[in-house]
Design a protein around this motif. Sequence first.
Motif, mmCIF file in Angstrom:
data_model
loop_
_atom_site.group_PDB
_atom_site.id
_atom_site.type_symbol
_atom_site.label_atom_id
_atom_site.label_comp_id
_atom_site.label_asym_id
_atom_site.label_seq_id
_atom_site.Cartn_x
_atom_site.Cartn_y
_atom_site.Cartn_z
ATOM 1 N N MET A 161 83.060 -37.756 23.776
ATOM 2 C CA MET A 161 83.800 -37.317 24.963
ATOM 3 C C MET A 161 82.920 -37.223 26.208
ATOM 4 N N GLY A 162 81.606 -37.367 26.055
ATOM 5 C CA GLY A 162 80.699 -37.214 27.193
ATOM 6 C C GLY A 162 79.865 -35.951 27.049
ATOM 7 N N LYS A 163 79.339 -35.489 28.151
ATOM 8 C CA LYS A 163 78.501 -34.287 28.168
ATOM 9 C C LYS A 163 79.359 -33.064 28.504
ATOM 10 N N ALA A 164 78.973 -31.923 27.939
ATOM 11 C CA ALA A 164 79.659 -30.662 28.215
ATOM 12 C C ALA A 164 78.639 -29.536 28.194
ATOM 13 N N ASP A 165 78.934 -28.471 28.908
ATOM 14 C CA ASP A 165 78.058 -27.302 28.904
ATOM 15 C C ASP A 165 78.218 -26.543 27.602
ATOM 16 N N GLU A 167 56.391 -9.097 24.789
ATOM 17 C CA GLU A 167 57.703 -8.741 24.252
ATOM 18 C C GLU A 167 58.526 -10.016 24.100
ATOM 19 N N THR A 168 59.376 -10.023 23.083
ATOM 20 C CA THR A 168 60.205 -11.191 22.796
ATOM 21 C C THR A 168 61.663 -10.844 23.047
ATOM 22 N N TYR A 169 62.360 -11.719 23.766
ATOM 23 C CA TYR A 169 63.784 -11.541 24.056
ATOM 24 C C TYR A 169 64.522 -12.830 23.696
ATOM 25 N N THR A 170 65.763 -12.689 23.290
ATOM 26 C CA THR A 170 66.633 -13.844 23.081
ATOM 27 C C THR A 170 67.673 -13.815 24.187
ATOM 28 N N VAL A 171 67.754 -14.908 24.928
ATOM 29 C CA VAL A 171 68.698 -14.970 26.044
ATOM 30 C C VAL A 171 69.589 -16.197 25.914
ATOM 31 N N PRO A 172 70.869 -16.064 26.295
ATOM 32 C CA PRO A 172 71.747 -17.244 26.285
ATOM 33 C C PRO A 172 71.453 -18.132 27.493
ATOM 34 N N VAL A 173 71.395 -19.430 27.237
ATOM 35 C CA VAL A 173 71.104 -20.399 28.288
ATOM 36 C C VAL A 173 72.155 -21.506 28.230
ATOM 37 N N VAL A 174 72.627 -21.937 29.385
ATOM 38 C CA VAL A 174 73.596 -23.029 29.448
ATOM 39 C C VAL A 174 72.835 -24.356 29.463
ATOM 40 N N VAL A 175 73.193 -25.224 28.519
ATOM 41 C CA VAL A 175 72.575 -26.553 28.442
ATOM 42 C C VAL A 175 73.679 -27.609 28.377
ATOM 43 N N SER A 176 73.327 -28.831 28.670
ATOM 44 C CA SER A 176 74.272 -29.945 28.575
ATOM 45 C C SER A 176 74.084 -30.618 27.218
ATOM 46 N N LYS A 177 75.196 -30.744 26.470
ATOM 47 C CA LYS A 177 75.130 -31.343 25.135
ATOM 48 C C LYS A 177 76.217 -32.402 25.001
ATOM 49 N N ASP A 178 76.040 -33.292 24.033
ATOM 50 C CA ASP A 178 77.072 -34.279 23.733
ATOM 51 C C ASP A 178 78.282 -33.576 23.147
ATOM 52 N N GLU A 179 79.474 -33.979 23.592
ATOM 53 C CA GLU A 179 80.716 -33.411 23.085
ATOM 54 C C GLU A 179 81.515 -34.502 22.365
ATOM 55 N N ARG A 180 82.087 -34.142 21.210
ATOM 56 C CA ARG A 180 82.918 -35.079 20.444
ATOM 57 C C ARG A 180 84.290 -34.452 20.257
ATOM 58 N N GLY A 181 85.296 -35.315 20.213
ATOM 59 C CA GLY A 181 86.657 -34.885 19.922
ATOM 60 C C GLY A 181 87.025 -35.306 18.507
ATOM 61 N N TYR A 182 87.738 -34.440 17.797
ATOM 62 C CA TYR A 182 88.148 -34.706 16.408
ATOM 63 C C TYR A 182 89.656 -34.510 16.290
ATOM 64 N N THR A 183 90.295 -35.363 15.520
ATOM 65 C CA THR A 183 91.704 -35.218 15.185
ATOM 66 C C THR A 183 91.881 -35.550 13.718
ATOM 67 N N ALA A 184 92.679 -34.738 13.030
ATOM 68 C CA ALA A 184 92.965 -34.990 11.618
ATOM 69 C C ALA A 184 94.434 -34.753 11.351
ATOM 70 N N PHE A 185 95.068 -35.697 10.661
ATOM 71 C CA PHE A 185 96.439 -35.513 10.174
ATOM 72 C C PHE A 185 96.358 -35.129 8.699
ATOM 73 N N PHE A 186 97.098 -34.080 8.338
ATOM 74 C CA PHE A 186 97.141 -33.588 6.960
ATOM 75 C C PHE A 186 98.458 -34.054 6.331
ATOM 76 N N LEU A 187 98.359 -34.804 5.244
ATOM 77 C CA LEU A 187 99.524 -35.419 4.607
ATOM 78 C C LEU A 187 99.642 -34.983 3.153
ATOM 79 N N ARG A 188 100.872 -34.967 2.666
ATOM 80 C CA ARG A 188 101.126 -34.716 1.246
ATOM 81 C C ARG A 188 101.866 -35.926 0.713
ATOM 82 N N VAL A 189 101.228 -36.635 -0.212
ATOM 83 C CA VAL A 189 101.829 -37.834 -0.801
ATOM 84 C C VAL A 189 102.441 -37.446 -2.139
ATOM 85 N N GLU A 190 103.764 -37.580 -2.231
ATOM 86 C CA GLU A 190 104.483 -37.254 -3.464
ATOM 87 C C GLU A 190 104.529 -38.490 -4.343
ATOM 88 N N ASN A 191 104.041 -38.392 -5.538
ATOM 89 C CA ASN A 191 104.046 -39.545 -6.452
ATOM 90 C C ASN A 191 105.190 -39.455 -7.420
#
Length: 196
Positions: free
Chosen positions: A139-143, A172-196
């Motif tokens: 999908m391109g880059k996203a934050d 001293e050590t701290y953990t901080v949230p940082v905004v970065v640019s990352k690759d974004e992917r889109g996913y789609t799944a259809f869930f089916l029930r096949v009756e035999n």
Amino acid sequence: MMRRLTTLALIASALGLSGCTNIWREHYRPIGVVEALPESDAIELREVPWERMERAIVAAQDRAAASDVHPSEWDEPTKLEARGELLRNLQVQADAADVRVVGVSSFRTTDIVRPWDGGLADFAHDIGADLVVWSDRYMGKADAIVDRTVYVDSIGSGRNRDGDDRTRFRTETYTVPVVVSKDERGYTAFFLRVEN
């Protein structure tokens, strides 16, 4: 709206609120209701090219838009014809009369998603689907918010036990949230029930 949901998900992730969730479940929309599968039943996961998935989605939307009747109120021959077209686009060779569309899941993420890691199959089992047809696309880059460790050095002075002035160094050590640019992917799944 999708951008807002992505932003909220990023904030929740940064705050540690996400927990152990299944992304397929989070974005699931049921279409039909079926009973869960017995524990012994196998789930087939099938990947199709994104062009096929996109064709299936567009055809279904076009059919619904062209109809004066809501899809939930279509008569059985119309539903069967629409299901047959969906199956052809998804490269499923089963007879449309033997297949029930259980639901669909669609989302975008900068996280790594591995459909074969067991989460997708487990979710399909829970909702009664025995065939999942999925696809993804870039999908391109996203934050994204990621945690970064930051080290802060400080210098102070103080007296030791002997009364001498000493310079003291401290890190001293701290953990901080940082905004970065990352690759974004889109996913789609259809869930089916096949009756035999």
